[in-house]
Design a protein around this motif. Structure first.
Motif, PDB file in Angstrom:
ATOM      1  N   ASN A   1       6.988  12.579   3.124  1.00 22.27           N
ATOM      2  CA  ASN A   1       7.200  12.786   1.794  1.00 22.27           C
ATOM      3  C   ASN A   1       8.410  13.090   1.500  1.00 22.27           C
TER       4      ASN A   1
ATOM      5  N   LEU B   1       2.323   8.891   4.934  1.00 23.65           N
ATOM      6  CA  LEU B   1       4.140   8.810   5.364  1.00 23.65           C
ATOM      7  C   LEU B   1       4.637   9.999   5.386  1.00 23.65           C
TER       8      LEU B   1
ATOM      9  N   CYS C   1       8.984   1.301   1.547  1.00 23.93           N
ATOM     10  CA  CYS C   1       8.160   0.752   2.898  1.00 23.93           C
ATOM     11  C   CYS C   1       8.961   0.009   2.351  1.00 23.93           C
TER      12      CYS C   1
ATOM     13  N   ARG D   1       0.834  -1.147   0.259  1.00 22.94           N
ATOM     14  CA  ARG D   1       0.399  -0.101   0.179  1.00 22.94           C
ATOM     15  C   ARG D   1       1.208   1.164   0.275  1.00 22.94           C
ATOM     16  N   GLY D   2       1.795   0.917   1.009  1.00 25.26           N
ATOM     17  CA  GLY D   2       3.162   2.200   0.560  1.00 25.26           C
ATOM     18  C   GLY D   2       3.918   2.580  -0.638  1.00 25.26           C
TER      19      GLY D   2
ATOM     20  N   TYR E   1      -5.403   5.509  -0.358  1.00 27.59           N
ATOM     21  CA  TYR E   1      -4.574   5.352  -1.147  1.00 27.59           C
ATOM     22  C   TYR E   1      -4.558   7.092  -0.487  1.00 27.59           C
ATOM     23  N   GLU E   2      -5.417   7.760  -0.540  1.00 26.38           N
ATOM     24  CA  GLU E   2      -5.410   9.096  -0.253  1.00 26.38           C
ATOM     25  C   GLU E   2      -4.082   9.210   1.999  1.00 26.38           C
ATOM     26  N   GLU E   3      -5.469   8.323   2.134  1.00 35.16           N
ATOM     27  CA  GLU E   3      -4.522   8.212   3.480  1.00 35.16           C
ATOM     28  C   GLU E   3      -3.335   7.287   3.673  1.00 35.16           C
ATOM     29  N   ALA E   4      -3.063   6.883   3.548  1.00 37.57           N
ATOM     30  CA  ALA E   4      -1.481   6.395   3.540  1.00 37.57           C
ATOM     31  C   ALA E   4      -0.624   7.621   2.599  1.00 37.57           C
ATOM     32  N   LYS E   5      -1.083   7.348   1.798  1.00 36.32           N
ATOM     33  CA  LYS E   5      -0.109   8.350   1.593  1.00 36.32           C
ATOM     34  C   LYS E   5       0.155  10.150   2.103  1.00 36.32           C
ATOM     35  N   ALA E   6      -1.280  10.508   2.466  1.00 35.75           N
ATOM     36  CA  ALA E   6      -0.866  12.054   4.273  1.00 35.75           C
ATOM     37  C   ALA E   6      -0.374  10.889   5.938  1.00 35.75           C
TER      38      ALA E   6
END
Length: 163
Positions: free
Chosen positions: A159, A157, A84, A79-80, A150-155
């Motif tokens: 940057n 992790l 990851c 997912r990440g 995907y959006e939650e995971a991106k937030a």
């Protein structure tokens, strides 16, 4: 879309229950398949899922800027995406810790929101003492990163542009 049996012992366990595994994908009462199946002879505690991709992700960075995001399960790491990596379980081994120390200067952790995840965090701090460790958290109500969109995971992790 027939279920494919990959483990002979599991197949025999189902067969003995009276369910014909060749024509059914029903699981008998009390059936408990393995969570992870490893290649014969491999040792799960000596592997890190996604470590090659994480090393590749960091290859152009000086060593002091190389990092990984450590998780419990491979689906969380998928997912990440890179960088990851996954423990393939709930405990960091000496072999895995040595692999992390060799390849990364900092570690971010995203452990599951359960008791095993809490215990895993403690072991990570102990085994990777001296390395910078940054704890990231999964939103309340989610078990792990694999449960996030995907959006939650991106937030959650880090940057890479800000590191």
């Amino acid at each position: 879309d027939k279920f494919v049996w990959t483990d002979k012992q599991t197949w025999l366990q189902v067969k003995k229950s009276g369910v014909d595994p060749a024509i059914s994908d029903e699981f008998p009462k009390g059936f408990a398949p393995h969570k992870y199946l490893n290649a014969k002879g491999s040792q799960r505690n000596a592997l890190l899922f996604g470590v090659k991709q994480a090393v590749q992700f960091n290859k152009d960075k000086p060593f002091h800027r190389r990092y990984c995001v450590l998780m419990e399960g491979p689906l969380d790491a998928v997912r990440g995406g890179p960088p990851c990596i996954a423990l393939l379980g709930k405990s960091l081994s000496y072999e895995q810790a040595a692999m992390i120390r060799k390849n990364f200067a900092a570690v971010y952790t995203v452990m599951d929101n359960d008791k095993a995840g809490q215990e895993c965090r403690k072991r990570i701090y102990h085994m990777l003492e001296g390395l910078p460790i940054y704890e990231l958290t999964v939103p309340a109500g989610k078990k792990d990163l694999g449960d996030c969109s995907y959006e939650e995971a991106k937030a959650i992790l880090p940057n890479p542009d800000n590191l």
